[in-house]
Design a protein around this motif. Structure first.
Motif, PDB file in Angstrom:
ATOM      1  N   SER A 259      31.725  51.124  29.462  1.00 32.07           N
ATOM      2  CA  SER A 259      32.107  51.180  30.868  1.00 32.07           C
ATOM      3  C   SER A 259      32.782  49.869  31.271  1.00 32.07           C
ATOM      4  CB  SER A 259      30.884  51.431  31.749  1.00 32.07           C
ATOM      5  OG  SER A 259      29.901  50.430  31.541  1.00 32.07           O
ATOM      6  N   TYR A 260      33.516  49.918  32.372  1.00 28.12           N
ATOM      7  CA  TYR A 260      34.229  48.743  32.837  1.00 28.12           C
ATOM      8  C   TYR A 260      33.323  47.812  33.637  1.00 28.12           C
ATOM      9  CZ  TYR A 260      37.026  45.643  35.603  1.00 28.12           C
ATOM     10  OH  TYR A 260      37.526  44.502  36.184  1.00 28.12           O
ATOM     11  N   ALA A 261      33.462  46.498  33.410  1.00 29.89           N
ATOM     12  CA  ALA A 261      32.785  45.482  34.231  1.00 29.89           C
ATOM     13  C   ALA A 261      33.418  44.134  33.954  1.00 29.89           C
ATOM     14  CB  ALA A 261      31.284  45.433  33.934  1.00 29.89           C
ATOM     15  N   ASN A 262      33.683  43.379  35.016  1.00 25.05           N
ATOM     16  CA  ASN A 262      34.072  41.963  34.914  1.00 25.05           C
ATOM     17  C   ASN A 262      35.314  41.708  34.059  1.00 25.05           C
ATOM     18  OD1 ASN A 262      30.611  41.690  34.662  1.00 25.05           O
ATOM     19  ND2 ASN A 262      31.734  41.060  36.490  1.00 25.05           N
ATOM     20  N   ARG A 349      42.802  49.105  34.714  1.00 29.39           N
ATOM     21  CA  ARG A 349      43.707  48.386  33.814  1.00 29.39           C
ATOM     22  C   ARG A 349      44.311  47.166  34.496  1.00 29.39           C
ATOM     23  NH1 ARG A 349      47.024  53.598  31.914  1.00 29.39           N
ATOM     24  NH2 ARG A 349      46.715  53.901  34.154  1.00 29.39           N
ATOM     25  N   LEU A 350      44.375  47.158  35.822  1.00 31.29           N
ATOM     26  CA  LEU A 350      44.888  45.969  36.506  1.00 31.29           C
ATOM     27  C   LEU A 350      43.999  44.776  36.195  1.00 31.29           C
ATOM     28  CD1 LEU A 350      46.819  44.555  38.454  1.00 31.29           C
ATOM     29  CD2 LEU A 350      45.352  45.325  40.339  1.00 31.29           C
ATOM     30  N   ASN A 351      42.699  44.948  36.401  1.00 30.18           N
ATOM     31  CA  ASN A 351      41.768  43.847  36.168  1.00 30.18           C
ATOM     32  C   ASN A 351      41.435  43.639  34.698  1.00 30.18           C
ATOM     33  OD1 ASN A 351      41.802  43.900  38.944  1.00 30.18           O
ATOM     34  ND2 ASN A 351      39.610  43.662  39.180  1.00 30.18           N
ATOM     35  N   GLN A 352      41.975  44.491  33.828  1.00 29.97           N
ATOM     36  CA  GLN A 352      41.874  44.257  32.388  1.00 29.97           C
ATOM     37  C   GLN A 352      43.177  43.695  31.821  1.00 29.97           C
ATOM     38  OE1 GLN A 352      39.411  47.363  30.109  1.00 29.97           O
ATOM     39  NE2 GLN A 352      39.889  48.482  31.988  1.00 29.97           N
ATOM     40  N   THR A 353      44.152  43.497  32.700  1.00 29.57           N
ATOM     41  CA  THR A 353      45.428  42.916  32.307  1.00 29.57           C
ATOM     42  C   THR A 353      45.625  41.538  32.918  1.00 29.57           C
ATOM     43  OG1 THR A 353      46.385  45.137  32.097  1.00 29.57           O
ATOM     44  CG2 THR A 353      47.935  43.306  32.273  1.00 29.57           C
ATOM     45  N   ILE A 354      45.100  41.354  34.134  1.00 29.01           N
ATOM     46  CA  ILE A 354      45.120  40.046  34.788  1.00 29.01           C
ATOM     47  C   ILE A 354      43.692  39.652  35.151  1.00 29.01           C
ATOM     48  CG2 ILE A 354      47.426  40.425  35.752  1.00 29.01           C
ATOM     49  CD1 ILE A 354      45.951  40.883  38.501  1.00 29.01           C
ATOM     50  N   ARG A 355      43.518  38.404  35.552  1.00 29.01           N
ATOM     51  CA  ARG A 355      42.222  37.967  36.067  1.00 29.01           C
ATOM     52  C   ARG A 355      42.048  38.494  37.485  1.00 29.01           C
ATOM     53  NH1 ARG A 355      41.317  31.548  34.515  1.00 29.01           N
ATOM     54  NH2 ARG A 355      41.617  31.736  32.250  1.00 29.01           N
ATOM     55  N   GLY A 356      41.273  39.567  37.619  1.00 29.22           N
ATOM     56  CA  GLY A 356      40.968  40.098  38.935  1.00 29.22           C
ATOM     57  C   GLY A 356      39.852  39.304  39.589  1.00 29.22           C
ATOM     58  N   ALA A 357      39.481  39.704  40.793  1.00 26.91           N
ATOM     59  CA  ALA A 357      38.449  38.978  41.533  1.00 26.91           C
ATOM     60  C   ALA A 357      37.101  39.040  40.839  1.00 26.91           C
ATOM     61  CB  ALA A 357      38.350  39.525  42.950  1.00 26.91           C
ATOM     62  N   ASP A 358      36.883  40.044  39.987  1.00 27.71           N
ATOM     63  CA  ASP A 358      35.586  40.209  39.330  1.00 27.71           C
ATOM     64  C   ASP A 358      35.546  39.593  37.938  1.00 27.71           C
ATOM     65  OD1 ASP A 358      37.347  41.981  38.160  1.00 27.71           O
ATOM     66  OD2 ASP A 358      35.940  43.661  38.071  1.00 27.71           O
ATOM     67  N   THR A 371      35.640  33.483  37.208  1.00 23.53           N
ATOM     68  CA  THR A 371      36.762  32.591  36.882  1.00 23.53           C
ATOM     69  C   THR A 371      38.032  33.128  37.524  1.00 23.53           C
ATOM     70  OG1 THR A 371      35.713  32.145  34.736  1.00 23.53           O
ATOM     71  CG2 THR A 371      37.995  31.433  35.031  1.00 23.53           C
ATOM     72  N   ALA A 372      38.546  32.390  38.479  1.00 18.75           N
ATOM     73  CA  ALA A 372      39.774  32.785  39.153  1.00 18.75           C
ATOM     74  C   ALA A 372      40.985  32.377  38.324  1.00 18.75           C
ATOM     75  CB  ALA A 372      39.837  32.140  40.533  1.00 18.75           C
ATOM     76  N   ALA A 373      42.150  32.822  38.738  1.00 16.51           N
ATOM     77  CA  ALA A 373      43.388  32.370  38.111  1.00 16.51           C
ATOM     78  C   ALA A 373      43.507  30.860  38.245  1.00 16.51           C
ATOM     79  CB  ALA A 373      44.579  33.054  38.768  1.00 16.51           C
ATOM     80  N   ASN A 374      44.108  30.250  37.251  1.00 18.20           N
ATOM     81  CA  ASN A 374      44.332  28.805  37.273  1.00 18.20           C
ATOM     82  C   ASN A 374      45.710  28.545  37.880  1.00 18.20           C
ATOM     83  OD1 ASN A 374      45.034  26.131  36.666  1.00 18.20           O
ATOM     84  ND2 ASN A 374      43.722  26.114  34.855  1.00 18.20           N
ATOM     85  N   PHE A 375      45.729  28.183  39.167  1.00 20.28           N
ATOM     86  CA  PHE A 375      46.981  27.998  39.875  1.00 20.28           C
ATOM     87  C   PHE A 375      47.663  26.673  39.545  1.00 20.28           C
ATOM     88  CE2 PHE A 375      44.816  31.161  42.434  1.00 20.28           C
ATOM     89  CZ  PHE A 375      45.827  32.003  42.862  1.00 20.28           C
ATOM     90  N   THR A 376      46.923  25.746  38.985  1.00 22.44           N
ATOM     91  CA  THR A 376      47.480  24.400  38.805  1.00 22.44           C
ATOM     92  C   THR A 376      48.151  24.183  37.457  1.00 22.44           C
ATOM     93  OG1 THR A 376      45.353  23.546  37.996  1.00 22.44           O
ATOM     94  CG2 THR A 376      45.771  23.414  40.368  1.00 22.44           C
ATOM     95  N   GLY A 377      48.102  25.171  36.588  1.00 23.23           N
ATOM     96  CA  GLY A 377      48.744  24.946  35.302  1.00 23.23           C
ATOM     97  C   GLY A 377      49.095  26.180  34.522  1.00 23.23           C
ATOM     98  N   HIS A 378      48.548  27.339  34.915  1.00 21.86           N
ATOM     99  CA  HIS A 378      48.695  28.515  34.076  1.00 21.86           C
ATOM    100  C   HIS A 378      49.440  29.665  34.728  1.00 21.86           C
ATOM    101  CE1 HIS A 378      44.743  27.147  31.912  1.00 21.86           C
ATOM    102  NE2 HIS A 378      45.761  26.343  31.693  1.00 21.86           N
ATOM    103  N   LEU A 525      41.000  27.374  49.472  1.00 23.26           N
ATOM    104  CA  LEU A 525      40.851  28.824  49.491  1.00 23.26           C
ATOM    105  C   LEU A 525      39.988  29.296  48.323  1.00 23.26           C
ATOM    106  CD1 LEU A 525      44.568  29.820  50.194  1.00 23.26           C
ATOM    107  CD2 LEU A 525      42.695  29.705  51.856  1.00 23.26           C
ATOM    108  N   ASP A 526      39.129  30.243  48.621  1.00 22.86           N
ATOM    109  CA  ASP A 526      38.326  30.931  47.612  1.00 22.86           C
ATOM    110  C   ASP A 526      38.989  32.279  47.367  1.00 22.86           C
ATOM    111  OD1 ASP A 526      36.459  32.191  46.028  1.00 22.86           O
ATOM    112  OD2 ASP A 526      34.935  32.357  47.612  1.00 22.86           O
ATOM    113  N   MET A 527      39.773  32.378  46.312  1.00 24.96           N
ATOM    114  CA  MET A 527      40.598  33.572  46.101  1.00 24.96           C
ATOM    115  C   MET A 527      39.799  34.763  45.582  1.00 24.96           C
ATOM    116  SD  MET A 527      43.543  32.557  47.156  1.00 24.96           S
ATOM    117  CE  MET A 527      44.703  33.802  46.569  1.00 24.96           C
ATOM    118  N   ASN A 528      38.778  34.513  44.755  1.00 26.67           N
ATOM    119  CA  ASN A 528      38.046  35.630  44.160  1.00 26.67           C
ATOM    120  C   ASN A 528      36.703  35.913  44.817  1.00 26.67           C
ATOM    121  OD1 ASN A 528      36.709  33.380  43.249  1.00 26.67           O
ATOM    122  ND2 ASN A 528      36.672  33.996  41.084  1.00 26.67           N
TER     123      ASN A 528
END
Length: 610
Positions: A259-262, A349-358, A371-378, A525-528
């Motif tokens: 099943s899907y999680a995180n 598949r969205l959250n299995q392709t990118i770092r989603g909020a979960d 773990t949110a997206a790394n805005f400062t380098g990635h 900002l707390d994005m996730n």
């Protein structure tokens, strides 16, 4: 030890058999007799064919050129600066290696079945070689012999027509399917079987059918030349038939366990599994952590390696809601959805392709943490790709990945079948349920609408957003199949070729490369939604609060900064203003390198190049 025996044999064979060009002297007669007098010799030689497959260091980022993939640098091709002196892929060594094998595999001390099996493998790889050439250059000379004399007049042949090339590719693939004896899934899917040939045939025929249909009236006339033997519909039918053969008779099926999680589920398990999931993965490139072979984490997660490839907002909006309805970036009150809202209740598949909020991953202490997206380098948009990336920081910043990389999946076969049947106008609701419906069900989608289709029924009217993506297409079924194809196969090496065959490379130029919604500037900002601040977007000369300097991202316009924001109701949308993307019509085909035409003046330059 994981895959060591296969890899060692492959590397040894590569060094021994591929050091030759079209007119190089053949190996010594004694060596020929030694290789071709035993099945073990044929097996060892056959490993050299695999050198044409993507390398471990690049197999996970074969879609580096993406209309929906913002990145921090562009090649000459991507800005329309490609020239007749730029092309570097006019390489024929692998073909000589294959043809040498086919000419010499005639020792009658071995059974015909054994010899034909290995000839089938060779011809499968010859078909792959020529398909790559067809996609890149269009018409090329067909060569099915070894040149042992530099004065051989055939070295100076002109190009053969697309019909000739396609005809020979299909002959090779049909022979491979009929004669390769391996019928089951192979260990870690690193070795071909007969189903590889059938699946690849569906890919080849689908590409050529679409090329002939969607380029039939273009200004360069690059599709109609030499295209009289196979119509687009005939090729679509061949694609459907080949895919159907795999669907009905092969050992492969969609992998649906777990099943899907995180950020993890059955879909993403295909790309982060240590050993390829042979239930669905039909071919894979093996990696190994101990030997330092995989670069997936390093390429996608490093601030110093890789181009920071990430997803655009335009493409992220193509993912449906979990109930199968179209996604709307606005809430009922008209406000823009936050990143937390945007990545909640969607096609998983969205959250299995990118770092989603979960999304969670193992930190240095061995604990799974949000773990949110790394805005400062990635990431340049906030939609940070994670499809091939291990969820463990210990894999980052080095060549350490051990997750195998799929390069052919059963899911592609389903998509090939659905598209070919839809183009023919013969796709039924049962076909839809078996293909698009099955893929969406694995992604957690529970229903649908008349515009998007349900899990068991085709759409009957066009959904406006996906219709705006492909404005020349009005068929709602084709539109939804294109949506599904690009979501399911994201980053797997298909997108640019799809744009080429659909005559849609204007999408490379026109995607706005926007990113996530930003509710406020000059504030943490707390994005996730995990209670930790992830980013501080500021447009002032200096960050307003030095305590957040480590997560600060400047979005102002001073110093020609290209990470900016676009004002929208209630906030801003992140925008990556990298200008210069271009795709001249001539670029649908590469130019024949100038030095090659100097050697063989009988070759004709592709249209638009000089």
């Amino acid at each position: 030890m994981k895959k060591y025996i296969y890899l060692s044999a492959l590397l040894a064979a590569s060094a021994f058999f591929t050091g030759c060009d079209l007119d190089e002297e053949p190996m010594a007669e004694a060596s020929v007799d030694m290789v071709f007098s035993s099945e073990n010799g044929l097996l060892t030689y056959s490993y050299s064919f695999y050198n044409v497959l993507p390398e471990r260091g690049s197999a996970s980022h074969r879609n580096e050129t993406l209309d929906y993939g913002p990145k921090n640098n562009l090649s000459g091709m991507e800005v329309g600066a490609y020239t007749v002196n730029s092309s570097t892929s006019w390489d024929w060594e692998p073909l000589r290696n294959i043809n040498f094998f086919l000419e010499n595999n005639v020792n009658e001390s071995l059974s015909e079945t054994i010899r034909n099996n290995y000839n089938g493998i060779a011809r499968l790889f010859r078909a792959r070689f020529y398909f790559d050439k067809l996609v890149q250059y269009g018409e090329v000379p067909w060569i099915d012999k070894v040149f042992n004399d530099v004065d051989d007049p055939d070295l100076y042949n002109s190009q053969d027509t697309r019909d000739v090339i396609i005809g020979h590719i299909l002959e090779d693939l049909d022979y491979a399917y009929a004669n390769i004896t391996e019928d089951g899934a192979t260990q870690n899917s690193t070795i071909v079987n007969r189903w590889t040939a059938a699946a690849f045939k569906s890919r080849v025929c689908l590409f050529e059918a679409a090329w002939r249909k969607y380029h039939a009236n273009d200004e360069l006339d690059i599709a109609r030349t030499g295209c009289t033997e196979y119509s687009a519909n005939q090729l679509y039918q061949l694609a459907a038939d080949a895919a159907r053969e795999v669907m009905d008779n092969s050992p492969y099926q969609l992998y649906t366990s777990g099943s899907y999680a995180n950020g993890r589920g059955a879909y993403r398990e295909l790309f982060i599994a240590d050993n390829a999931v042979t239930t669905e993965v039909m071919m894979a490139v093996a990696t190994d952590k101990v030997l330092g072979m995989g670069t997936q984490n390093w390429w996608y997660n490093s601030s110093t390696y890789g181009p920071h490839l990430c997803m655009s907002r335009k493409f992220a909006k193509t993912y449906l809601n979990i109930d199968g309805t179209p996604y709307n970036e606005r809430n009922a009150d008209g406000s823009y959805k936050t990143f937390l809202e945007e990545t909640t209740g969607r096609d998983t598949r969205l959250n299995q392709t990118i770092r989603g909020a979960d999304y969670t991953r193992l930190d240095a202490s061995g604990n799974y943490v949000a773990t949110a997206a790394n805005f400062t380098g990635h990431t340049l948009t906030g939609y940070q790709f994670t499809k091939f990336v291990m969820d463990d920081v210990s894999y980052d910043d080095a060549e350490t990945n051990d997750n195998d990389i799929p390069i052919m999946r059963y899911a592609e076969v389903l998509l090939n079948y659905a598209e070919a049947k839809a183009e023919l106008g013969t796709l039924t609701d049962a076909d839809w349920a078996e293909t698009i419906g099955a893929l969406r069900a694995r992604a957690g989608i529970t229903g649908g609408t008349a515009q998007t289709g349900t899990l068991t029924t085709k759409p009957t009217t066009a959904e406006p957003y996906i219709a705006s993506y492909y404005p020349t297409i009005s068929d709602p079924v084709l539109l939804e199949i294109r949506r599904e194809r690009e979501i399911e196969l994201c980053l797997e090496g298909f997108r640019l070729n799809d744009l080429k065959r659909w005559n849609c490379c204007d999408l490379w130029v026109n995607d706005p490369w926007e990113g996530v919604f930003i509710p406020a500037l000059n504030t943490p900002l707390d994005m996730n939604g995990d209670g930790t601040y992830d980013v501080y977007f500021y447009d002032t000369d200096a960050i307003g609060d030095a305590n957040y300097a480590s997560i600060g991202v400047y979005v102002g316009t001073n110093s020609n900064n290209i990470i900016n924001v676009e004002p929208v109701d209630g906030g801003y949308v992140m925008k990556y203003n990298y200008v210069g993307r271009s795709w001249p019509a001539r670029q649908y085909l590469y130019p024949i390198p100038e030095v090659v035409i100097q050697f063989n003046p009988n070759l004709k330059q592709n249209p638009g190049w000089s």
